[in-house]
Design a protein around this motif. Sequence first.
Motif, mmCIF file in Angstrom:
data_model
loop_
_atom_site.group_PDB
_atom_site.id
_atom_site.type_symbol
_atom_site.label_atom_id
_atom_site.label_comp_id
_atom_site.label_asym_id
_atom_site.label_seq_id
_atom_site.Cartn_x
_atom_site.Cartn_y
_atom_site.Cartn_z
ATOM 1 N N VAL A 92 25.128 41.858 38.399
ATOM 2 C CA VAL A 92 26.042 42.872 38.356
ATOM 3 C C VAL A 92 26.745 43.189 39.645
ATOM 4 C CG1 VAL A 92 25.443 44.075 36.043
ATOM 5 C CG2 VAL A 92 24.233 44.583 38.160
ATOM 6 N N ASN A 93 26.560 42.376 40.622
ATOM 7 C CA ASN A 93 27.275 42.570 41.952
ATOM 8 C C ASN A 93 28.787 42.422 41.806
ATOM 9 O OD1 ASN A 93 28.362 42.378 44.356
ATOM 10 N ND2 ASN A 93 26.492 41.395 45.163
ATOM 11 N N CYS A 94 29.606 43.329 41.943
ATOM 12 C CA CYS A 94 30.919 43.328 41.636
ATOM 13 C C CYS A 94 31.739 42.205 42.294
ATOM 14 C CB CYS A 94 31.647 44.717 41.717
ATOM 15 S SG CYS A 94 30.529 45.965 41.991
ATOM 16 N N LEU A 95 31.198 41.878 43.414
ATOM 17 C CA LEU A 95 31.713 40.926 44.159
ATOM 18 C C LEU A 95 32.040 39.425 43.513
ATOM 19 C CD1 LEU A 95 32.754 39.840 47.086
ATOM 20 C CD2 LEU A 95 30.202 39.278 47.386
ATOM 21 N N ILE A 96 30.850 39.274 42.942
ATOM 22 C CA ILE A 96 30.989 37.889 42.237
ATOM 23 C C ILE A 96 32.043 37.874 40.992
ATOM 24 C CG2 ILE A 96 29.717 36.155 40.982
ATOM 25 C CD1 ILE A 96 27.398 37.075 42.646
ATOM 26 N N LEU A 97 31.937 38.808 40.251
ATOM 27 C CA LEU A 97 32.931 38.748 39.152
ATOM 28 C C LEU A 97 34.204 38.897 39.710
ATOM 29 C CD1 LEU A 97 32.979 38.809 36.040
ATOM 30 C CD2 LEU A 97 32.996 41.338 36.029
ATOM 31 N N SER A 98 34.625 39.890 40.495
ATOM 32 C CA SER A 98 35.846 39.931 41.235
ATOM 33 C C SER A 98 36.443 38.667 42.005
ATOM 34 C CB SER A 98 35.906 41.253 42.344
ATOM 35 O OG SER A 98 35.531 40.734 43.595
ATOM 36 N N ARG A 99 35.713 38.037 42.367
ATOM 37 C CA ARG A 99 36.040 36.601 43.060
ATOM 38 C C ARG A 99 36.536 35.739 41.753
ATOM 39 N NH1 ARG A 99 38.488 38.510 46.567
ATOM 40 N NH2 ARG A 99 39.193 36.385 47.012
ATOM 41 N N ALA A 100 35.715 35.734 40.883
ATOM 42 C CA ALA A 100 35.983 34.740 39.829
ATOM 43 C C ALA A 100 37.422 35.227 39.264
ATOM 44 C CB ALA A 100 34.731 34.923 38.603
ATOM 45 N N GLU A 101 37.369 36.334 38.917
ATOM 46 C CA GLU A 101 38.723 37.046 38.214
ATOM 47 C C GLU A 101 39.836 36.718 39.006
ATOM 48 O OE1 GLU A 101 39.763 37.902 35.382
ATOM 49 O OE2 GLU A 101 41.254 39.383 35.648
ATOM 50 N N ALA A 102 39.575 37.236 40.236
ATOM 51 C CA ALA A 102 40.919 37.404 41.252
ATOM 52 C C ALA A 102 41.209 36.025 42.231
ATOM 53 C CB ALA A 102 40.755 38.603 42.537
ATOM 54 N N PHE A 103 40.343 35.169 42.168
ATOM 55 C CA PHE A 103 40.512 33.927 42.778
ATOM 56 C C PHE A 103 40.357 32.902 42.110
ATOM 57 C CE2 PHE A 103 40.741 30.762 46.181
ATOM 58 C CZ PHE A 103 41.489 31.276 46.974
ATOM 59 N N ALA A 104 38.948 32.402 41.709
ATOM 60 C CA ALA A 104 38.690 31.215 41.032
ATOM 61 C C ALA A 104 39.524 31.068 39.844
ATOM 62 C CB ALA A 104 37.247 31.188 40.707
ATOM 63 N N SER A 105 39.981 31.723 39.059
ATOM 64 C CA SER A 105 40.532 31.564 37.996
ATOM 65 C C SER A 105 41.966 31.350 38.035
ATOM 66 C CB SER A 105 40.548 32.696 36.837
ATOM 67 O OG SER A 105 41.047 33.964 37.590
#
Lengths: 216, 233, 194
Positions: free
Chosen positions: A124-137
């Motif tokens: 639930v570290n927001c950092l990881i989900l936010s990188r997946a959504e904002a960058f990796a995708s």
Amino acid sequence: MSSMSDKERLGFWEELKSSPSTNEFLKGIWKDNPVFVQVLGMCPVLAVTNTAENALAMGLATTFVLLMSNVLVSLLRNFIPKQVRIASYILIIASFVTIVDYLIQSVSVELHKSLGAFISLIVVNCLILSRAEAFASKNTVKYSALDALGMGGGFLLGLLCLGAVREILGSGTLFSLQLFPSGFQEWIVMILPAGGFFTLAGWLILINYTKERKLS
Amino acid sequence: MAHDEQNIRSVPEPGSKGNVRMLFVMVAIGLICAFLIVLTYEQTRPVIERKQEEALKKAIFRVLPGIKRTISFVIADGQIRPATDAPDGVRVHAGYDDRGDLMGFAIEASGQGYADIIRLIYGYDHRSQKIIGIQVLETKETPGLGDRIEKDPAFLENFRALDVAVDSANSKALHPIETVKNGKKTEDWQIEGITGATISSRAVGDILGTSSESVLPVIRMNISKVGHLNQEE
Amino acid sequence: MNTDSLGYIFISASLINNFVLAYFLGICPFLGVSGKIGTASKMGAAVTFVMLISSICAYTIHYLLLRINAPYLQLISYIVVIASTVQLVEMFIKKMSPALFRALGIFLPLITTNCAILGLALFQTSKDYDMIQSVIYALGAGTGFTLALVLMAGLREQLDLADVPKLIKGTALVLLVAGILSLAFMGFSGLGNQ
């Protein structure tokens, strides 16, 4: 090829400095540092930084999860339908967190015990989900990996900044090495939960101060 | 890569077939994830189990100095059984020297501390009827204060020879363990608390008291069952 | 007091081991939504509500996973089941009570993947609580969270009027206040031990 002239070498560094790859890597470490600038993923930042060793382990574990999930999300970015993308990302992240949990346990039972449930909480570290959504995708595997390494590195740096200060003042040690002569009176408050809040506040004030000075 | 790109184009647009595709993708991701998790779990499980066992063994050998082998038992409903038969109950490890003679028991116990549960293991010498060492396995006591129950040498000195003798009928302790203020220890069954960590040190005393009163009578009644180890075993 | 007694579980979760001030769980909403007392108490209510749901979910999942002997699925199933149950409940509330939805609705998506929620599920599992203990634990944790949030909001409303140096304004100030609150809450340790 092997004998580059000085001028060529300088050109190489200039190119490296301005290349998009370096940029993707460096932005996480400094400009968009997850801890000090974005203030993301605060629970591990405060909870496991009572020693530098815990901070290092937590930073490495988070970087690993970030790297693996960014790479996988980037690989699958054209297959995952938009409507279920968040659910897929969470699934992927949760898997890698489970994996890292077992890996840490197999390296050191002690370390696993002192990090406790906070390894699982990487999910639930927001950092990881936010990188997946904002960058990796949206980006290729190469850039996503660099982004993850940069952000993970920045996160690690932030954790270490806190962990080192708290351990030095709170226990008089750094990575369990005795720093002060035996007469040193430890600031116990620093390894207590309150110390986490105070240390982070201190770092933020320091950063504000340097920014102010740069401006004026 | 070129092959992959063709695949992407051949995937139907979201719409009537979109739901099927969504389901398919979710299942596929689920399968990949499940495969990765199970793979790691299977690879790391033996290592983890070995390390956990080693950690427990280290603690047992520390509270029962001089032993060479251990056998684990479980105490439940006033009975002592091999640990392989009964999973629930108090775990007790009998320690033997190299001749197979019983040297004592390492007993696991837990209870409420200042902040959270304290888990510990203590060594019991059945001949002198004394606790001869403790080792804290798990604690979240306040660092610098409560966690001195783990490290404070003066406090740990209490557990070199703590009297836990049981009466002749093996029913109850002769002198229940008492925790007293620092410097007030006069009897062998008293524990000297830590100034500044009164609650944590009293908690250790309470854990030992509760555990020894329920476990030791059972051990003493069944001592013949675990008395000597045959060399062939 | 017995460590497994319901009263102790409640006190421990709400005061002694306060989720925000001792475990640092749910810091994001704590920093973000603690500006006004009104919003803070609504947020607290929403978190408590979601905690109750996820506590029951987690208990059931843990029970099932023990049955099929698959501990490695714990984390993944907790997060998936809790997230989807909260979604379902959200839809249900929207239909049944629009007023309640308007009050709590905007917070629900925010807290689904909050660390306090998942932390609760993980802690209750590691403490081996039964169904009723788990529910009380969730209630205690939610109460503690609400308490911390409302206290913080009250302090921040006062601080808005104070003349704070420019350097400290913002997150740093909130963190300093949180540190002092955390020290104050340490006074609850040992409660229920006599």
